[in-house]
Design a protein around this motif. Structure first.
Motif, PDB file in Angstrom:
ATOM      1  N   ALA A 288       0.834  -1.200   0.000  1.00  0.00           N
ATOM      2  CA  ALA A 288       0.000   0.000   0.000  1.00  0.00           C
ATOM      3  C   ALA A 288       0.868   1.249   0.000  1.00  0.00           C
ATOM      4  O   ALA A 288       0.560   2.232  -0.692  1.00  0.00           O
ATOM      5  CB  ALA A 288      -0.943  -0.006   1.202  1.00  0.00           C
ATOM      6  N   ALA A 289       1.956   1.225   0.754  1.00  0.00           N
ATOM      7  CA  ALA A 289       2.867   2.372   0.788  1.00  0.00           C
ATOM      8  C   ALA A 289       3.534   2.559  -0.573  1.00  0.00           C
ATOM      9  O   ALA A 289       3.627   3.688  -1.071  1.00  0.00           O
ATOM     10  CB  ALA A 289       3.913   2.183   1.878  1.00  0.00           C
ATOM     11  N   LYS A 290       3.965   1.448  -1.161  1.00  0.00           N
ATOM     12  CA  LYS A 290       4.611   1.509  -2.467  1.00  0.00           C
ATOM     13  C   LYS A 290       3.675   2.085  -3.518  1.00  0.00           C
ATOM     14  O   LYS A 290       4.078   2.873  -4.374  1.00  0.00           O
ATOM     15  CB  LYS A 290       5.078   0.114  -2.895  1.00  0.00           C
ATOM     16  CG  LYS A 290       5.778   0.065  -4.246  1.00  0.00           C
ATOM     17  CD  LYS A 290       6.007  -1.343  -4.739  1.00  0.00           C
ATOM     18  CE  LYS A 290       4.786  -2.026  -5.262  1.00  0.00           C
ATOM     19  NZ  LYS A 290       4.104  -1.410  -6.397  1.00  0.00           N
ATOM     20  N   ASP A 291       2.396   1.717  -3.420  1.00  0.00           N
ATOM     21  CA  ASP A 291       1.404   2.195  -4.382  1.00  0.00           C
ATOM     22  C   ASP A 291       0.876   3.583  -4.029  1.00  0.00           C
ATOM     23  O   ASP A 291       0.023   4.118  -4.739  1.00  0.00           O
ATOM     24  CB  ASP A 291       0.228   1.213  -4.456  1.00  0.00           C
ATOM     25  CG  ASP A 291       0.631  -0.115  -5.080  1.00  0.00           C
ATOM     26  OD1 ASP A 291       1.679  -0.180  -5.748  1.00  0.00           O
ATOM     27  OD2 ASP A 291      -0.121  -1.097  -4.878  1.00  0.00           O
ATOM     28  N   ASP A 292       1.381   4.152  -2.936  1.00  0.00           N
ATOM     29  CA  ASP A 292       0.955   5.475  -2.473  1.00  0.00           C
ATOM     30  C   ASP A 292      -0.559   5.536  -2.263  1.00  0.00           C
ATOM     31  O   ASP A 292      -1.195   6.551  -2.524  1.00  0.00           O
ATOM     32  CB  ASP A 292       1.419   6.560  -3.442  1.00  0.00           C
ATOM     33  CG  ASP A 292       1.557   7.912  -2.759  1.00  0.00           C
ATOM     34  OD1 ASP A 292       1.795   7.955  -1.535  1.00  0.00           O
ATOM     35  OD2 ASP A 292       1.389   8.937  -3.464  1.00  0.00           O
ATOM     36  N   ASP A 293      -1.122   4.408  -1.775  1.00  0.00           N
ATOM     37  CA  ASP A 293      -2.558   4.300  -1.509  1.00  0.00           C
ATOM     38  C   ASP A 293      -2.783   4.561  -0.026  1.00  0.00           C
ATOM     39  O   ASP A 293      -2.689   3.659   0.797  1.00  0.00           O
ATOM     40  CB  ASP A 293      -3.049   2.900  -1.903  1.00  0.00           C
ATOM     41  CG  ASP A 293      -4.544   2.754  -1.798  1.00  0.00           C
ATOM     42  OD1 ASP A 293      -5.171   3.461  -0.981  1.00  0.00           O
ATOM     43  OD2 ASP A 293      -5.094   1.892  -2.521  1.00  0.00           O
ATOM     44  N   HIS A 294      -3.047   5.811   0.308  1.00  0.00           N
ATOM     45  CA  HIS A 294      -3.141   6.226   1.712  1.00  0.00           C
ATOM     46  C   HIS A 294      -4.274   5.525   2.449  1.00  0.00           C
ATOM     47  O   HIS A 294      -4.114   5.152   3.613  1.00  0.00           O
ATOM     48  CB  HIS A 294      -3.286   7.737   1.810  1.00  0.00           C
ATOM     49  CG  HIS A 294      -2.065   8.458   1.326  1.00  0.00           C
ATOM     50  ND1 HIS A 294      -1.971   9.829   1.353  1.00  0.00           N
ATOM     51  CD2 HIS A 294      -0.905   8.017   0.798  1.00  0.00           C
ATOM     52  CE1 HIS A 294      -0.788  10.198   0.870  1.00  0.00           C
ATOM     53  NE2 HIS A 294      -0.136   9.115   0.513  1.00  0.00           N
ATOM     54  N   GLU A 295      -5.399   5.342   1.792  1.00  0.00           N
ATOM     55  CA  GLU A 295      -6.538   4.677   2.434  1.00  0.00           C
ATOM     56  C   GLU A 295      -6.189   3.232   2.785  1.00  0.00           C
ATOM     57  O   GLU A 295      -6.436   2.772   3.901  1.00  0.00           O
ATOM     58  CB  GLU A 295      -7.762   4.731   1.519  1.00  0.00           C
ATOM     59  CG  GLU A 295      -9.024   4.230   2.175  1.00  0.00           C
ATOM     60  CD  GLU A 295     -10.241   4.421   1.285  1.00  0.00           C
ATOM     61  OE1 GLU A 295     -11.109   3.530   1.318  1.00  0.00           O
ATOM     62  OE2 GLU A 295     -10.330   5.437   0.571  1.00  0.00           O
ATOM     63  N   ASP A 296      -5.616   2.510   1.830  1.00  0.00           N
ATOM     64  CA  ASP A 296      -5.189   1.123   2.090  1.00  0.00           C
ATOM     65  C   ASP A 296      -4.058   1.075   3.113  1.00  0.00           C
ATOM     66  O   ASP A 296      -4.012   0.160   3.934  1.00  0.00           O
ATOM     67  CB  ASP A 296      -4.717   0.445   0.796  1.00  0.00           C
ATOM     68  CG  ASP A 296      -5.807  -0.384   0.143  1.00  0.00           C
ATOM     69  OD1 ASP A 296      -6.929  -0.424   0.683  1.00  0.00           O
ATOM     70  OD2 ASP A 296      -5.525  -0.987  -0.909  1.00  0.00           O
ATOM     71  N   LEU A 297      -3.164   2.035   3.059  1.00  0.00           N
ATOM     72  CA  LEU A 297      -2.053   2.060   4.005  1.00  0.00           C
ATOM     73  C   LEU A 297      -2.564   2.157   5.442  1.00  0.00           C
ATOM     74  O   LEU A 297      -2.104   1.440   6.330  1.00  0.00           O
ATOM     75  CB  LEU A 297      -1.095   3.215   3.688  1.00  0.00           C
ATOM     76  CG  LEU A 297       0.095   3.389   4.613  1.00  0.00           C
ATOM     77  CD1 LEU A 297       0.949   2.123   4.692  1.00  0.00           C
ATOM     78  CD2 LEU A 297       0.937   4.572   4.160  1.00  0.00           C
ATOM     79  N   VAL A 298      -3.532   3.014   5.664  1.00  0.00           N
ATOM     80  CA  VAL A 298      -4.102   3.152   7.009  1.00  0.00           C
ATOM     81  C   VAL A 298      -4.840   1.875   7.408  1.00  0.00           C
ATOM     82  O   VAL A 298      -4.672   1.362   8.523  1.00  0.00           O
ATOM     83  CB  VAL A 298      -5.023   4.389   7.091  1.00  0.00           C
ATOM     84  CG1 VAL A 298      -5.810   4.407   8.395  1.00  0.00           C
ATOM     85  CG2 VAL A 298      -4.199   5.661   6.949  1.00  0.00           C
ATOM     86  N   ALA A 299      -5.642   1.335   6.499  1.00  0.00           N
ATOM     87  CA  ALA A 299      -6.416   0.122   6.804  1.00  0.00           C
ATOM     88  C   ALA A 299      -5.500  -1.063   7.086  1.00  0.00           C
ATOM     89  O   ALA A 299      -5.703  -1.806   8.061  1.00  0.00           O
ATOM     90  CB  ALA A 299      -7.369  -0.193   5.653  1.00  0.00           C
ATOM     91  N   GLU A 300      -4.504  -1.249   6.258  1.00  0.00           N
ATOM     92  CA  GLU A 300      -3.588  -2.382   6.448  1.00  0.00           C
ATOM     93  C   GLU A 300      -2.713  -2.177   7.681  1.00  0.00           C
ATOM     94  O   GLU A 300      -2.365  -3.142   8.370  1.00  0.00           O
ATOM     95  CB  GLU A 300      -2.726  -2.597   5.200  1.00  0.00           C
ATOM     96  CG  GLU A 300      -3.502  -2.973   3.945  1.00  0.00           C
ATOM     97  CD  GLU A 300      -4.347  -4.229   4.072  1.00  0.00           C
ATOM     98  OE1 GLU A 300      -4.124  -5.054   4.995  1.00  0.00           O
ATOM     99  OE2 GLU A 300      -5.254  -4.403   3.238  1.00  0.00           O
ATOM    100  N   SER A 301      -2.368  -0.935   7.976  1.00  0.00           N
ATOM    101  CA  SER A 301      -1.607  -0.656   9.205  1.00  0.00           C
ATOM    102  C   SER A 301      -2.430  -1.025  10.436  1.00  0.00           C
ATOM    103  O   SER A 301      -1.901  -1.589  11.402  1.00  0.00           O
ATOM    104  CB  SER A 301      -1.202   0.817   9.260  1.00  0.00           C
ATOM    105  OG  SER A 301      -0.282   1.117   8.225  1.00  0.00           O
ATOM    106  N   ALA A 302      -3.714  -0.721  10.397  1.00  0.00           N
ATOM    107  CA  ALA A 302      -4.594  -1.094  11.510  1.00  0.00           C
ATOM    108  C   ALA A 302      -4.648  -2.615  11.661  1.00  0.00           C
ATOM    109  O   ALA A 302      -4.586  -3.142  12.786  1.00  0.00           O
ATOM    110  CB  ALA A 302      -5.989  -0.525  11.301  1.00  0.00           C
ATOM    111  N   ASP A 303      -4.732  -3.329  10.542  1.00  0.00           N
ATOM    112  CA  ASP A 303      -4.732  -4.798  10.596  1.00  0.00           C
ATOM    113  C   ASP A 303      -3.424  -5.318  11.188  1.00  0.00           C
ATOM    114  O   ASP A 303      -3.426  -6.250  11.994  1.00  0.00           O
ATOM    115  CB  ASP A 303      -4.921  -5.403   9.202  1.00  0.00           C
ATOM    116  CG  ASP A 303      -6.316  -5.214   8.642  1.00  0.00           C
ATOM    117  OD1 ASP A 303      -7.237  -4.867   9.414  1.00  0.00           O
ATOM    118  OD2 ASP A 303      -6.485  -5.418   7.419  1.00  0.00           O
TER     119      ASP A 303
END
Length: 102
Positions: A60-75
């Motif tokens: 998610a970070a590599k793809d610069d997808d902030h929404e996914d980055l936050v969601a996956e970080s929470a997981d």
């Protein structure tokens, strides 16, 4: 909502960890968290989830997808807290380690 109503910044982690410990101790039927403590693979099930979520954070970070980055970080944080509970460690142990690094 006033400032007095705002929870402390770490309150959500403490509340989540308390729920994880409760699920570990009570093992309620139908609880995903409880299933991680009783999985046939044992702790490997949680270790695999930590690895999977870490990979998803990186992607998610590599793809610069902030929404996914936050969601996956929470997981990732959730599964890390489950692992800490499985190893009889606490959020306070993690907090103390982080504080020592300042």
């Amino acid at each position: 909502m006033t400032d007095e109503d705002d929870p402390a910044p770490d309150a959500v982690l403490d509340a989540l960890f308390a729920t994880i410990e409760d699920r570990r101790d009570e093992l309620p039927e139908g609880s995903y968290t409880a299933s991680l403590f009783t999985h046939d693979k044992g702790e490997n099930a949680v270790l695999e989830k930590v690895g999977e979520e870490a990979t998803e954070v990186v992607l998610a970070a590599k793809d610069d997808d902030h929404e996914d980055l936050v969601a996956e970080s929470a997981d990732l944080v959730y599964h890390l807290l489950v692992l800490l509970a499985m190893k009889d460690l606490t959020v306070d142990d993690l907090r103390a380690e982080l504080e020592e690094r300042f």
